[in-house]
Scaffold this active site. Structure first.
Site, mmCIF file in Angstrom:
data_model
loop_
_atom_site.group_PDB
_atom_site.id
_atom_site.type_symbol
_atom_site.label_atom_id
_atom_site.label_comp_id
_atom_site.label_asym_id
_atom_site.label_seq_id
_atom_site.Cartn_x
_atom_site.Cartn_y
_atom_site.Cartn_z
ATOM 1 N N GLU A 1 0.891 -1.172 0.000
ATOM 2 C CA GLU A 1 0.000 0.000 0.000
ATOM 3 C C GLU A 1 0.918 1.207 0.000
ATOM 4 O O GLU A 1 1.559 1.500 1.009
ATOM 5 C CB GLU A 1 -0.898 -0.003 1.249
ATOM 6 C CG GLU A 1 -1.811 -1.220 1.369
ATOM 7 C CD GLU A 1 -2.882 -1.277 0.296
ATOM 8 O OE1 GLU A 1 -3.138 -0.247 -0.356
ATOM 9 O OE2 GLU A 1 -3.457 -2.359 0.092
ATOM 10 N N CYS B 1 -2.312 8.887 2.967
ATOM 11 C CA CYS B 1 -1.939 8.425 1.619
ATOM 12 C C CYS B 1 -2.972 8.873 0.597
ATOM 13 O O CYS B 1 -2.626 9.283 -0.507
ATOM 14 C CB CYS B 1 -1.809 6.910 1.617
ATOM 15 S SG CYS B 1 -3.259 6.050 2.236
#
Ligand code: NAD
Length: 482
Positions: A251, A285
Site C-alpha cells: 500500500e 496516503c
C-alpha cells in the site's frame, strides 16, 4: 471503560513483545515529539537476533493457531479490539506524543482501528466450490500462508497496523509486526497489553529501523509481507522479497486528484475539500493532493479554502485548541518546505497565511493553498504528504481527465458535481484504485482497497483482501481407477 491511566512516555519502559514475553534491547531508538522537536521516549531497537526469535516464535505458533476453528480465531482476535477500547485514552495520548495529531483525532484513530477490526472479523471466511471444464465438482480451500511480516509507516500507526494483524491472524497466519521507528510507542504498547490474552507467538511486535524491514522482506521464515509506506521503499520490499518469492501486499503513496465542476457551491464544499486535503496535516496516503477546479469557480473556491486555512489552529496535538498538529518528522518537514519554495519560485500564489506557526518549536506548518500552478512543478507532480495543496484550473472535461491521469500514482481520486451522470462518467475514466463522488478518503473494509500503477500491489480489505493472506488449494473430483 478505561482501565489504565496514561503512562508517562518518558518513564514507561517500552519493550518488544516476542513469543508473548517482554523483550528489552541494549540499544534504544529515541522517539521525537514532533510538536516540540524533543525526545519524548525511547524504545528498544530490535536486532537481527530479535527478528530471528520473533520469526521462530511465529513459526512455532502458526500450525496450532491455524488448527483452531475460525470462530475461535475470531473470538481471540476480537480481544485485541477490546484492548483498544479499554485502553483508548492511553493509546490516544501516546499517538499524540509520537505522531503529533490532536488528541481528538488520536481518539478517532484508536476507535477506527477497533471498528476496522470488528468489521473485518464480520466478513465470512469460506471455501468455494466450482466445476471443471467437464462439469465435475472441484473444492477450493483457502489455507493460511504461514508467517506474515507487517511493516507500517508513521502517519497512522494503529490504523495501518491493526488491519494487517487482523487480515493475517483471522486467516490463520501468525505475525511479526514492525512499526515505523518514528512512531513505535502506541504499537509497542498495544503489543504489551494484548500479550497476556493471546496464545504466545501469534503476534510479535518489534521496533526497528529500516534494516529490520529489509531483513524481514528477505527472511525465508516469513511467507508474506504486508507493507504500507512510500513507493521507493515498496520497490525495495519487492526486490528483497523476490529471493524467496514471498507474497506481498504493498500500500504505497498517492497524488490523488479531486476534480471540481462549476455546478457546485464553492463556499459550501470548501470545508469538505479542506478536510479531505488537510486531515492529519495532509499526511494521509489518499488525501486530496492536487485540486482541479473549473475556471468559473476557481477564484471563489481558492478564497474559500484560504479563509478556512487562515482560521485553522495549528499546534501541539496535546493542546485542546489545536485543530491540526505538526508534520511528523524533520525530514518530511524539510521536504514539504522545499516543495513550497519550489512552487513559489514557479510563480505559485500562496494563500492562507504565513507558513510558520509563531512561537511553536518542532515541525508545525500552517495549511497553505497554492494557486496558479501548472503540471511540471514539483508540488503538483510529486506527493507532498503535508499541509500544502496545489489548486489548478481547468475548462474542458476531457482535458482535466487527461491531466488527472497523467501521473505514475493511482491510489484515489474524486469528482465533485451535482450532475451525477457526468460525475459517474468522469469517475469511470480515472486511473485509480478507489474513486469517490462528492467526497474523498472514503475507504471501507468491506470494499477492496489497493493502488493502481505505482500506488500499490495487491489489495487489502474485503474477502478479496483477506484471501491475499491465503493460498487457494484446489481439490479435484476423484477419477475412477477402473
Ligand atoms: P517509508 O517507506 O519510509 O517507511 C515505511 C516503513 O518501511 C517503515 O516502518 C520503515 O522502517 C520501513 N522500511 C524502510 N526501508 C525499508 C526496506 N528497505 N525494507 C522494508 N522496510 C523498510 O514510508 P513513511 O515515510 O513511513 O510513510 C509515508 C509514505 O507512506 C507516504 O508515501 C504515504 O503515501 C505512504 N502511505 C501509503 C498508504 C496506503 O495505504 N497506500 C497509507 C499510509 C501511508
Amino acid at each position: 471503560m478505561t482501565l489504565s491511566t496514561t503512562p508517562d512516555s518518558s518513564t514507561h519502559r517500552f519493550v518488544n513483545t516476542i513469543n508473548g514475553r517482554a523483550v528489552d534491547g541494549e540499544s534504544r531508538i529515541e522517539v521525537i515529539n514532533p510538536a516540540t522537536g524533543r525526545v519524548c521516549a525511547t524504545v528498544p531497537e530490535a536486532t537481527a537476533e530479535h527478528l530471528q526469535l520473533a520469526v521462530a516464535a511465529a513459526r512455532r505458533a502458526q500450525p496450532g493457531w491455524a488448527a483452531l476453528d475460525v470462530a475461535e480465531r475470531r473470538r481471540i482476535v476480537g480481544l485485541i479490539g477490546q484492548v483498544l477500547t479499554d485502553h483508548r485514552s492511553e493509546l490516544a495520548n501516546l499517538l499524540v506524543q509520537e505522531q503529533g495529531k490532536p488528541l481528538a483525532r488520536a481518539f478517532d484513530e484508536v476507535d477506527r482501528a477497533a471498528k476496522q477490526l470488528e468489521l473485518l472479523l464480520a466478513i465470512d471466511l469460506h471455501d468455494d466450490e466450482t466445476v471443471d471444464s467437464l462439469n465435475r465438482p472441484v473444492r477450493i480451500q483457502y489455507r493460511p500462508l504461514g508467517v506474515v511480516g507487517a511493516i507500517a509507516p508513521w502517519n497512522m500507526p494503529l490504523v495501518l497496523s491493526v488491519p494487517k494483524i487482523v487480515h493475517a491472524l483471522y486467516t490463520g497466519n501468525t505475525v511479526v509486526l514492525k512499526p515505523s521507528p518514528f512512531t513505535p510507542l502506541a504499537t509497542l504498547r498495544m503489543g504489551e497489553l494484548v500479550a497476556p490474552l493471546l496464545p504466545p507467538g501469534i503476534l510479535n511486535v518489534i521496533a526497528g529501523g529500516n534494516d529490520i524491514g529489509r531483513l524481514m522482506s528477505e527472511d525465508p521464515g516469513i511467507d508474506k509481507i504486508a507493507f504500507t509506506g512510500s513507493v521507493q521503499t515498496g520497490k525495495h520490499v519487492m526486490r528483497s522479497a523476490a529471493s524467496t518469492l514471498k507474497r506481498i501486499t504493498l500500500e504505497l503513496g498517492g497524488n490523488d486528484p479531486a476534480i471540481v465542476f462549476d455546478d457546485v457551491d464553492p463556499v459550501k464544499i470548501a470545508p469538505r475539500l479542506f478536510a479531505a486535503a488537510f486531515a492529519n496535516s495532509g499526511q494521509i496516503c489518499m488525501a486530496v493532493k492536487r485540486l482541479y477546479v473549473h475556471e468559473r469557480i476557481y477564484e471563489a473556491l481558492c478564497q474559500a479554502l484560504a479563509a478556512i486555512a487562515e482560521r485553522t489552529v495549528v499546534g501541539d496535538g496535546a493542546a485542546a485548541q489545536s485543530q491540526l498538529g505538526p508534520v511528523q518528522n524533520k525530514m518530511q518537514f524539510d521536504l514539504v518546505r522545499s516543495l513550497l519554495d519550489d512552487a513559489r519560485a514557479a510563480g505559485g500564489r500562496v494563500l492562507g497565511g504565513p507558513d510558520k506557526v509563531a512561537g511553536q518549536p518542532g515541525y508545525c506548518m500552517r495549511p497553505l493553498i497554492v494557486a496558479d500552478l501548472k503540471e511540471g512543478t514539483r508540488l503538483v507532480d510529486e506527493e507532498q504528504f503535508g499541509p500544502v495543496l496545489p489548486v489548478l484550473s481547468f475548462s474542458d472535461t476531457e482535458d482535466v481527465i487527461r491531466r488527472a491521469n497523467a501521473t505514475q500514482f493511482g491510489l484515489g481520486a474524486s469528482v465533485w458535481s451535482r450532475d451525477l451522470a457526468r460525475a459517474q462518467h468522469v469517475a469511470d475514466r480515472l486511473d485509480a484504485g478507489s474513486v469517490w463522488i462528492n467526497h474523498h478518503i472514503g475507504t471501507d473494509v468491506c470494499v477492496p482497497f489497493g493502488g493502481a500503477k505505482l500506488s500499490g500491489f495487491g489489495c487489502q480489505y474485503s474477502l478479496e483482501g483477506l484471501r491475499r493472506f491465503m493460498q487457494a488449494h484446489a481439490v479435484y473430483s476423484p477419477v475412477s481407477l477402473d
